[in-house]
Design a protein around this motif. Structure first.
Motif, PDB file in Angstrom:
ATOM      1  N   LEU A 109      -6.086   5.305 -30.640  1.00 36.19           N
ATOM      2  CA  LEU A 109      -5.585   5.716 -31.625  1.00 36.19           C
ATOM      3  C   LEU A 109      -6.321   7.014 -32.544  1.00 36.19           C
ATOM      4  O   LEU A 109      -5.619   7.740 -33.188  1.00 36.19           O
ATOM      5  CB  LEU A 109      -5.173   4.541 -32.866  1.00 36.19           C
ATOM      6  N   ASP A 110      -7.336   6.712 -32.524  1.00 33.16           N
ATOM      7  CA  ASP A 110      -8.350   7.671 -33.056  1.00 33.16           C
ATOM      8  C   ASP A 110      -8.097   9.156 -32.548  1.00 33.16           C
ATOM      9  O   ASP A 110      -8.262  10.246 -33.092  1.00 33.16           O
ATOM     10  CB  ASP A 110      -9.878   7.453 -33.076  1.00 33.16           C
ATOM     11  N   GLU A 111      -7.648   9.230 -31.333  1.00 31.82           N
ATOM     12  CA  GLU A 111      -7.631  10.326 -30.657  1.00 31.82           C
ATOM     13  C   GLU A 111      -6.197  10.943 -30.374  1.00 31.82           C
ATOM     14  O   GLU A 111      -5.671  12.072 -30.254  1.00 31.82           O
ATOM     15  CB  GLU A 111      -8.039  10.413 -29.103  1.00 31.82           C
ATOM     16  N   CYS A 112      -5.208   9.755 -30.703  1.00 28.56           N
ATOM     17  CA  CYS A 112      -3.870  10.278 -30.253  1.00 28.56           C
ATOM     18  C   CYS A 112      -2.987  10.176 -31.502  1.00 28.56           C
ATOM     19  O   CYS A 112      -2.515   9.086 -31.880  1.00 28.56           O
ATOM     20  CB  CYS A 112      -3.154   9.288 -29.172  1.00 28.56           C
ATOM     21  N   HIS A 113      -2.551  11.311 -31.878  1.00 33.54           N
ATOM     22  CA  HIS A 113      -1.718  11.462 -33.298  1.00 33.54           C
ATOM     23  C   HIS A 113      -0.409  10.638 -33.113  1.00 33.54           C
ATOM     24  O   HIS A 113       0.202   9.922 -34.132  1.00 33.54           O
ATOM     25  CB  HIS A 113      -1.459  12.757 -33.800  1.00 33.54           C
ATOM     26  N   ASP A 114       0.319  10.873 -31.862  1.00 36.06           N
ATOM     27  CA  ASP A 114       1.732  10.316 -31.860  1.00 36.06           C
ATOM     28  C   ASP A 114       1.552   8.853 -31.653  1.00 36.06           C
ATOM     29  O   ASP A 114       2.245   8.150 -32.317  1.00 36.06           O
ATOM     30  CB  ASP A 114       2.356  10.898 -30.614  1.00 36.06           C
ATOM     31  N   CYS A 115       0.699   8.310 -30.947  1.00 31.28           N
ATOM     32  CA  CYS A 115       0.430   6.678 -30.973  1.00 31.28           C
ATOM     33  C   CYS A 115       0.196   6.050 -32.455  1.00 31.28           C
ATOM     34  O   CYS A 115       0.667   5.173 -32.610  1.00 31.28           O
ATOM     35  CB  CYS A 115      -0.396   6.456 -29.918  1.00 31.28           C
ATOM     36  N   LYS A 116      -0.649   6.877 -33.022  1.00 34.13           N
ATOM     37  CA  LYS A 116      -1.156   6.332 -34.223  1.00 34.13           C
ATOM     38  C   LYS A 116       0.298   6.358 -35.326  1.00 34.13           C
ATOM     39  O   LYS A 116       0.470   5.192 -35.963  1.00 34.13           O
ATOM     40  CB  LYS A 116      -1.971   7.227 -35.058  1.00 34.13           C
ATOM     41  N   LEU A 117       1.079   7.339 -35.120  1.00 32.40           N
ATOM     42  CA  LEU A 117       2.187   7.519 -36.096  1.00 32.40           C
ATOM     43  C   LEU A 117       3.207   6.240 -35.709  1.00 32.40           C
ATOM     44  O   LEU A 117       3.702   5.510 -36.321  1.00 32.40           O
ATOM     45  CB  LEU A 117       2.980   8.772 -35.731  1.00 32.40           C
ATOM     46  N   VAL A 118       3.316   6.165 -34.291  1.00 31.69           N
ATOM     47  CA  VAL A 118       4.355   4.983 -33.907  1.00 31.69           C
ATOM     48  C   VAL A 118       3.681   3.659 -34.344  1.00 31.69           C
ATOM     49  O   VAL A 118       4.347   2.806 -35.016  1.00 31.69           O
ATOM     50  CB  VAL A 118       4.348   4.950 -32.237  1.00 31.69           C
TER      51      VAL A 118
END
Lengths: 213, 79
Positions: B30-39
């Motif tokens: 999640l620290d690296e992946c903006h899309d997954c963090k949003l989801v």
């Protein structure tokens, strides 16, 4: 004063025990002895929550009312079979959920089947990923927000909705949800994940649009 | 851990049901992946708004009929 939520951490659900008051077992014991006043006190405590449950499952006011009435009547008549190995409220939720599910099956026989095989885990990756802004909740008036949430939960398929309602709104455990619905724990987990993702996607349409208007 | 794995474990993560190492793996992603963090954040918010909304109120007429039925069928004195 409640304790603050921990930051940067998942937020495990509140336990259903937060619903029960300390004197509940005394009321249950009195009701078992035939004290209708004690039972009425239990009804007064839980009637609003049970109606919310039956409405959220059936999405039909007449069915929800019938399911609620029958749930309380059945819980009273079967009270002697309640051995207090769970909370009374949890036991009542199971009875009410079954009453609501029976009516949902009658009304939508082709749209609702808990007997279907567990879905595969393909195609789970969300397609619409957009920023909702810092706080979508603050962009809508409460009545508008209620309308959005009602519309969204109405359009969720019953198979997924009942799992979401029992797990996330009524805060039953995964095992309690599985027992109530007569499906396996993996099936509950699979449907809960899909329900949450579908609801997020449906909300995305409202929150995204609001953000760009 | 890739995006697929994160989405597959999303519910377990939100419910605090993951082992520490799996939780750390997800948080690293999640620290690296903006899309997954949003989801993940939006799914958590989705659950919270439904939990907090109290979408259904018990109407007075429904409440009255419930108590009437209980009085009639249980033989209690009622309130």
């Amino acid at each position: 004063m409640g304790s603050p939520k921990p930051l940067n951490a998942p937020n495990p659900h509140r336990l259903p025990s937060s619903v029960a008051r300390e004197d509940e077992h005394l009321l249950v014991a009195a009701a078992k002895r035939g004290d209708t006043k004690a039972f009425e006190e239990l009804v007064n405590r839980y009637e609003a929550k049970i109606f919310r449950l039956t409405m959220n499952i059936t999405r039909n006011r007449e069915d929800a009312e019938d399911a609620m009435q029958d749930a309380f009547l059945k819980s009273y008549s079967h009270l002697k079979n309640f051995h207090e190995d769970s909370r009374f409220y949890t036991w009542l939720v199971r009875i009410a959920a079954n009453e609501a599910l029976m009516r949902l099956r009658k009304r939508r026989p082709n749209q609702f089947s808990l007997d279907e095989p567990i879905e595969g885990d393909d195609n789970l990756i969300p397609q619409e990923i957009e920023d909702w802004g810092p706080s979508p909740e603050q962009r809508f008036a409460q009545t508008e927000m209620h309308e959005i949430l009602s519309n969204v939960i109405d359009t969720l398929e019953p198979d997924f909705r009942v799992v979401f309602v029992l797990r996330d709104i009524e805060e039953l455990s995964t095992e309690e949800t599985a027992n109530t619905l007569g499906i396996s724990v993996p099936a509950v987990k699979s449907r809960l994940l899909r329900a949450r993702l579908k609801l997020r996607q449906k909300l995305n349409r409202y929150f995204r649009q609001a953000g760009t208007n | 851990m890739n995006c697929d794995d994160v989405i597959r474990e999303l519910s377990n993560y939100l419910d605090g049901e993951l082992a520490l190492s799996a939780k750390q793996d997800i948080e690293g992603h999640l620290d690296e992946c903006h899309d997954c963090k949003l989801v993940v954040d939006q799914t958590k918010l989705t659950v919270e708004v439904f939990c907090d909304a109290k979408l259904v109120e018990l109407p007075n007429d429904v409440k009255s009929r419930l108590h009437e039925v209980l009085r009639r069928k249980l033989g209690g004195k009622g309130n």
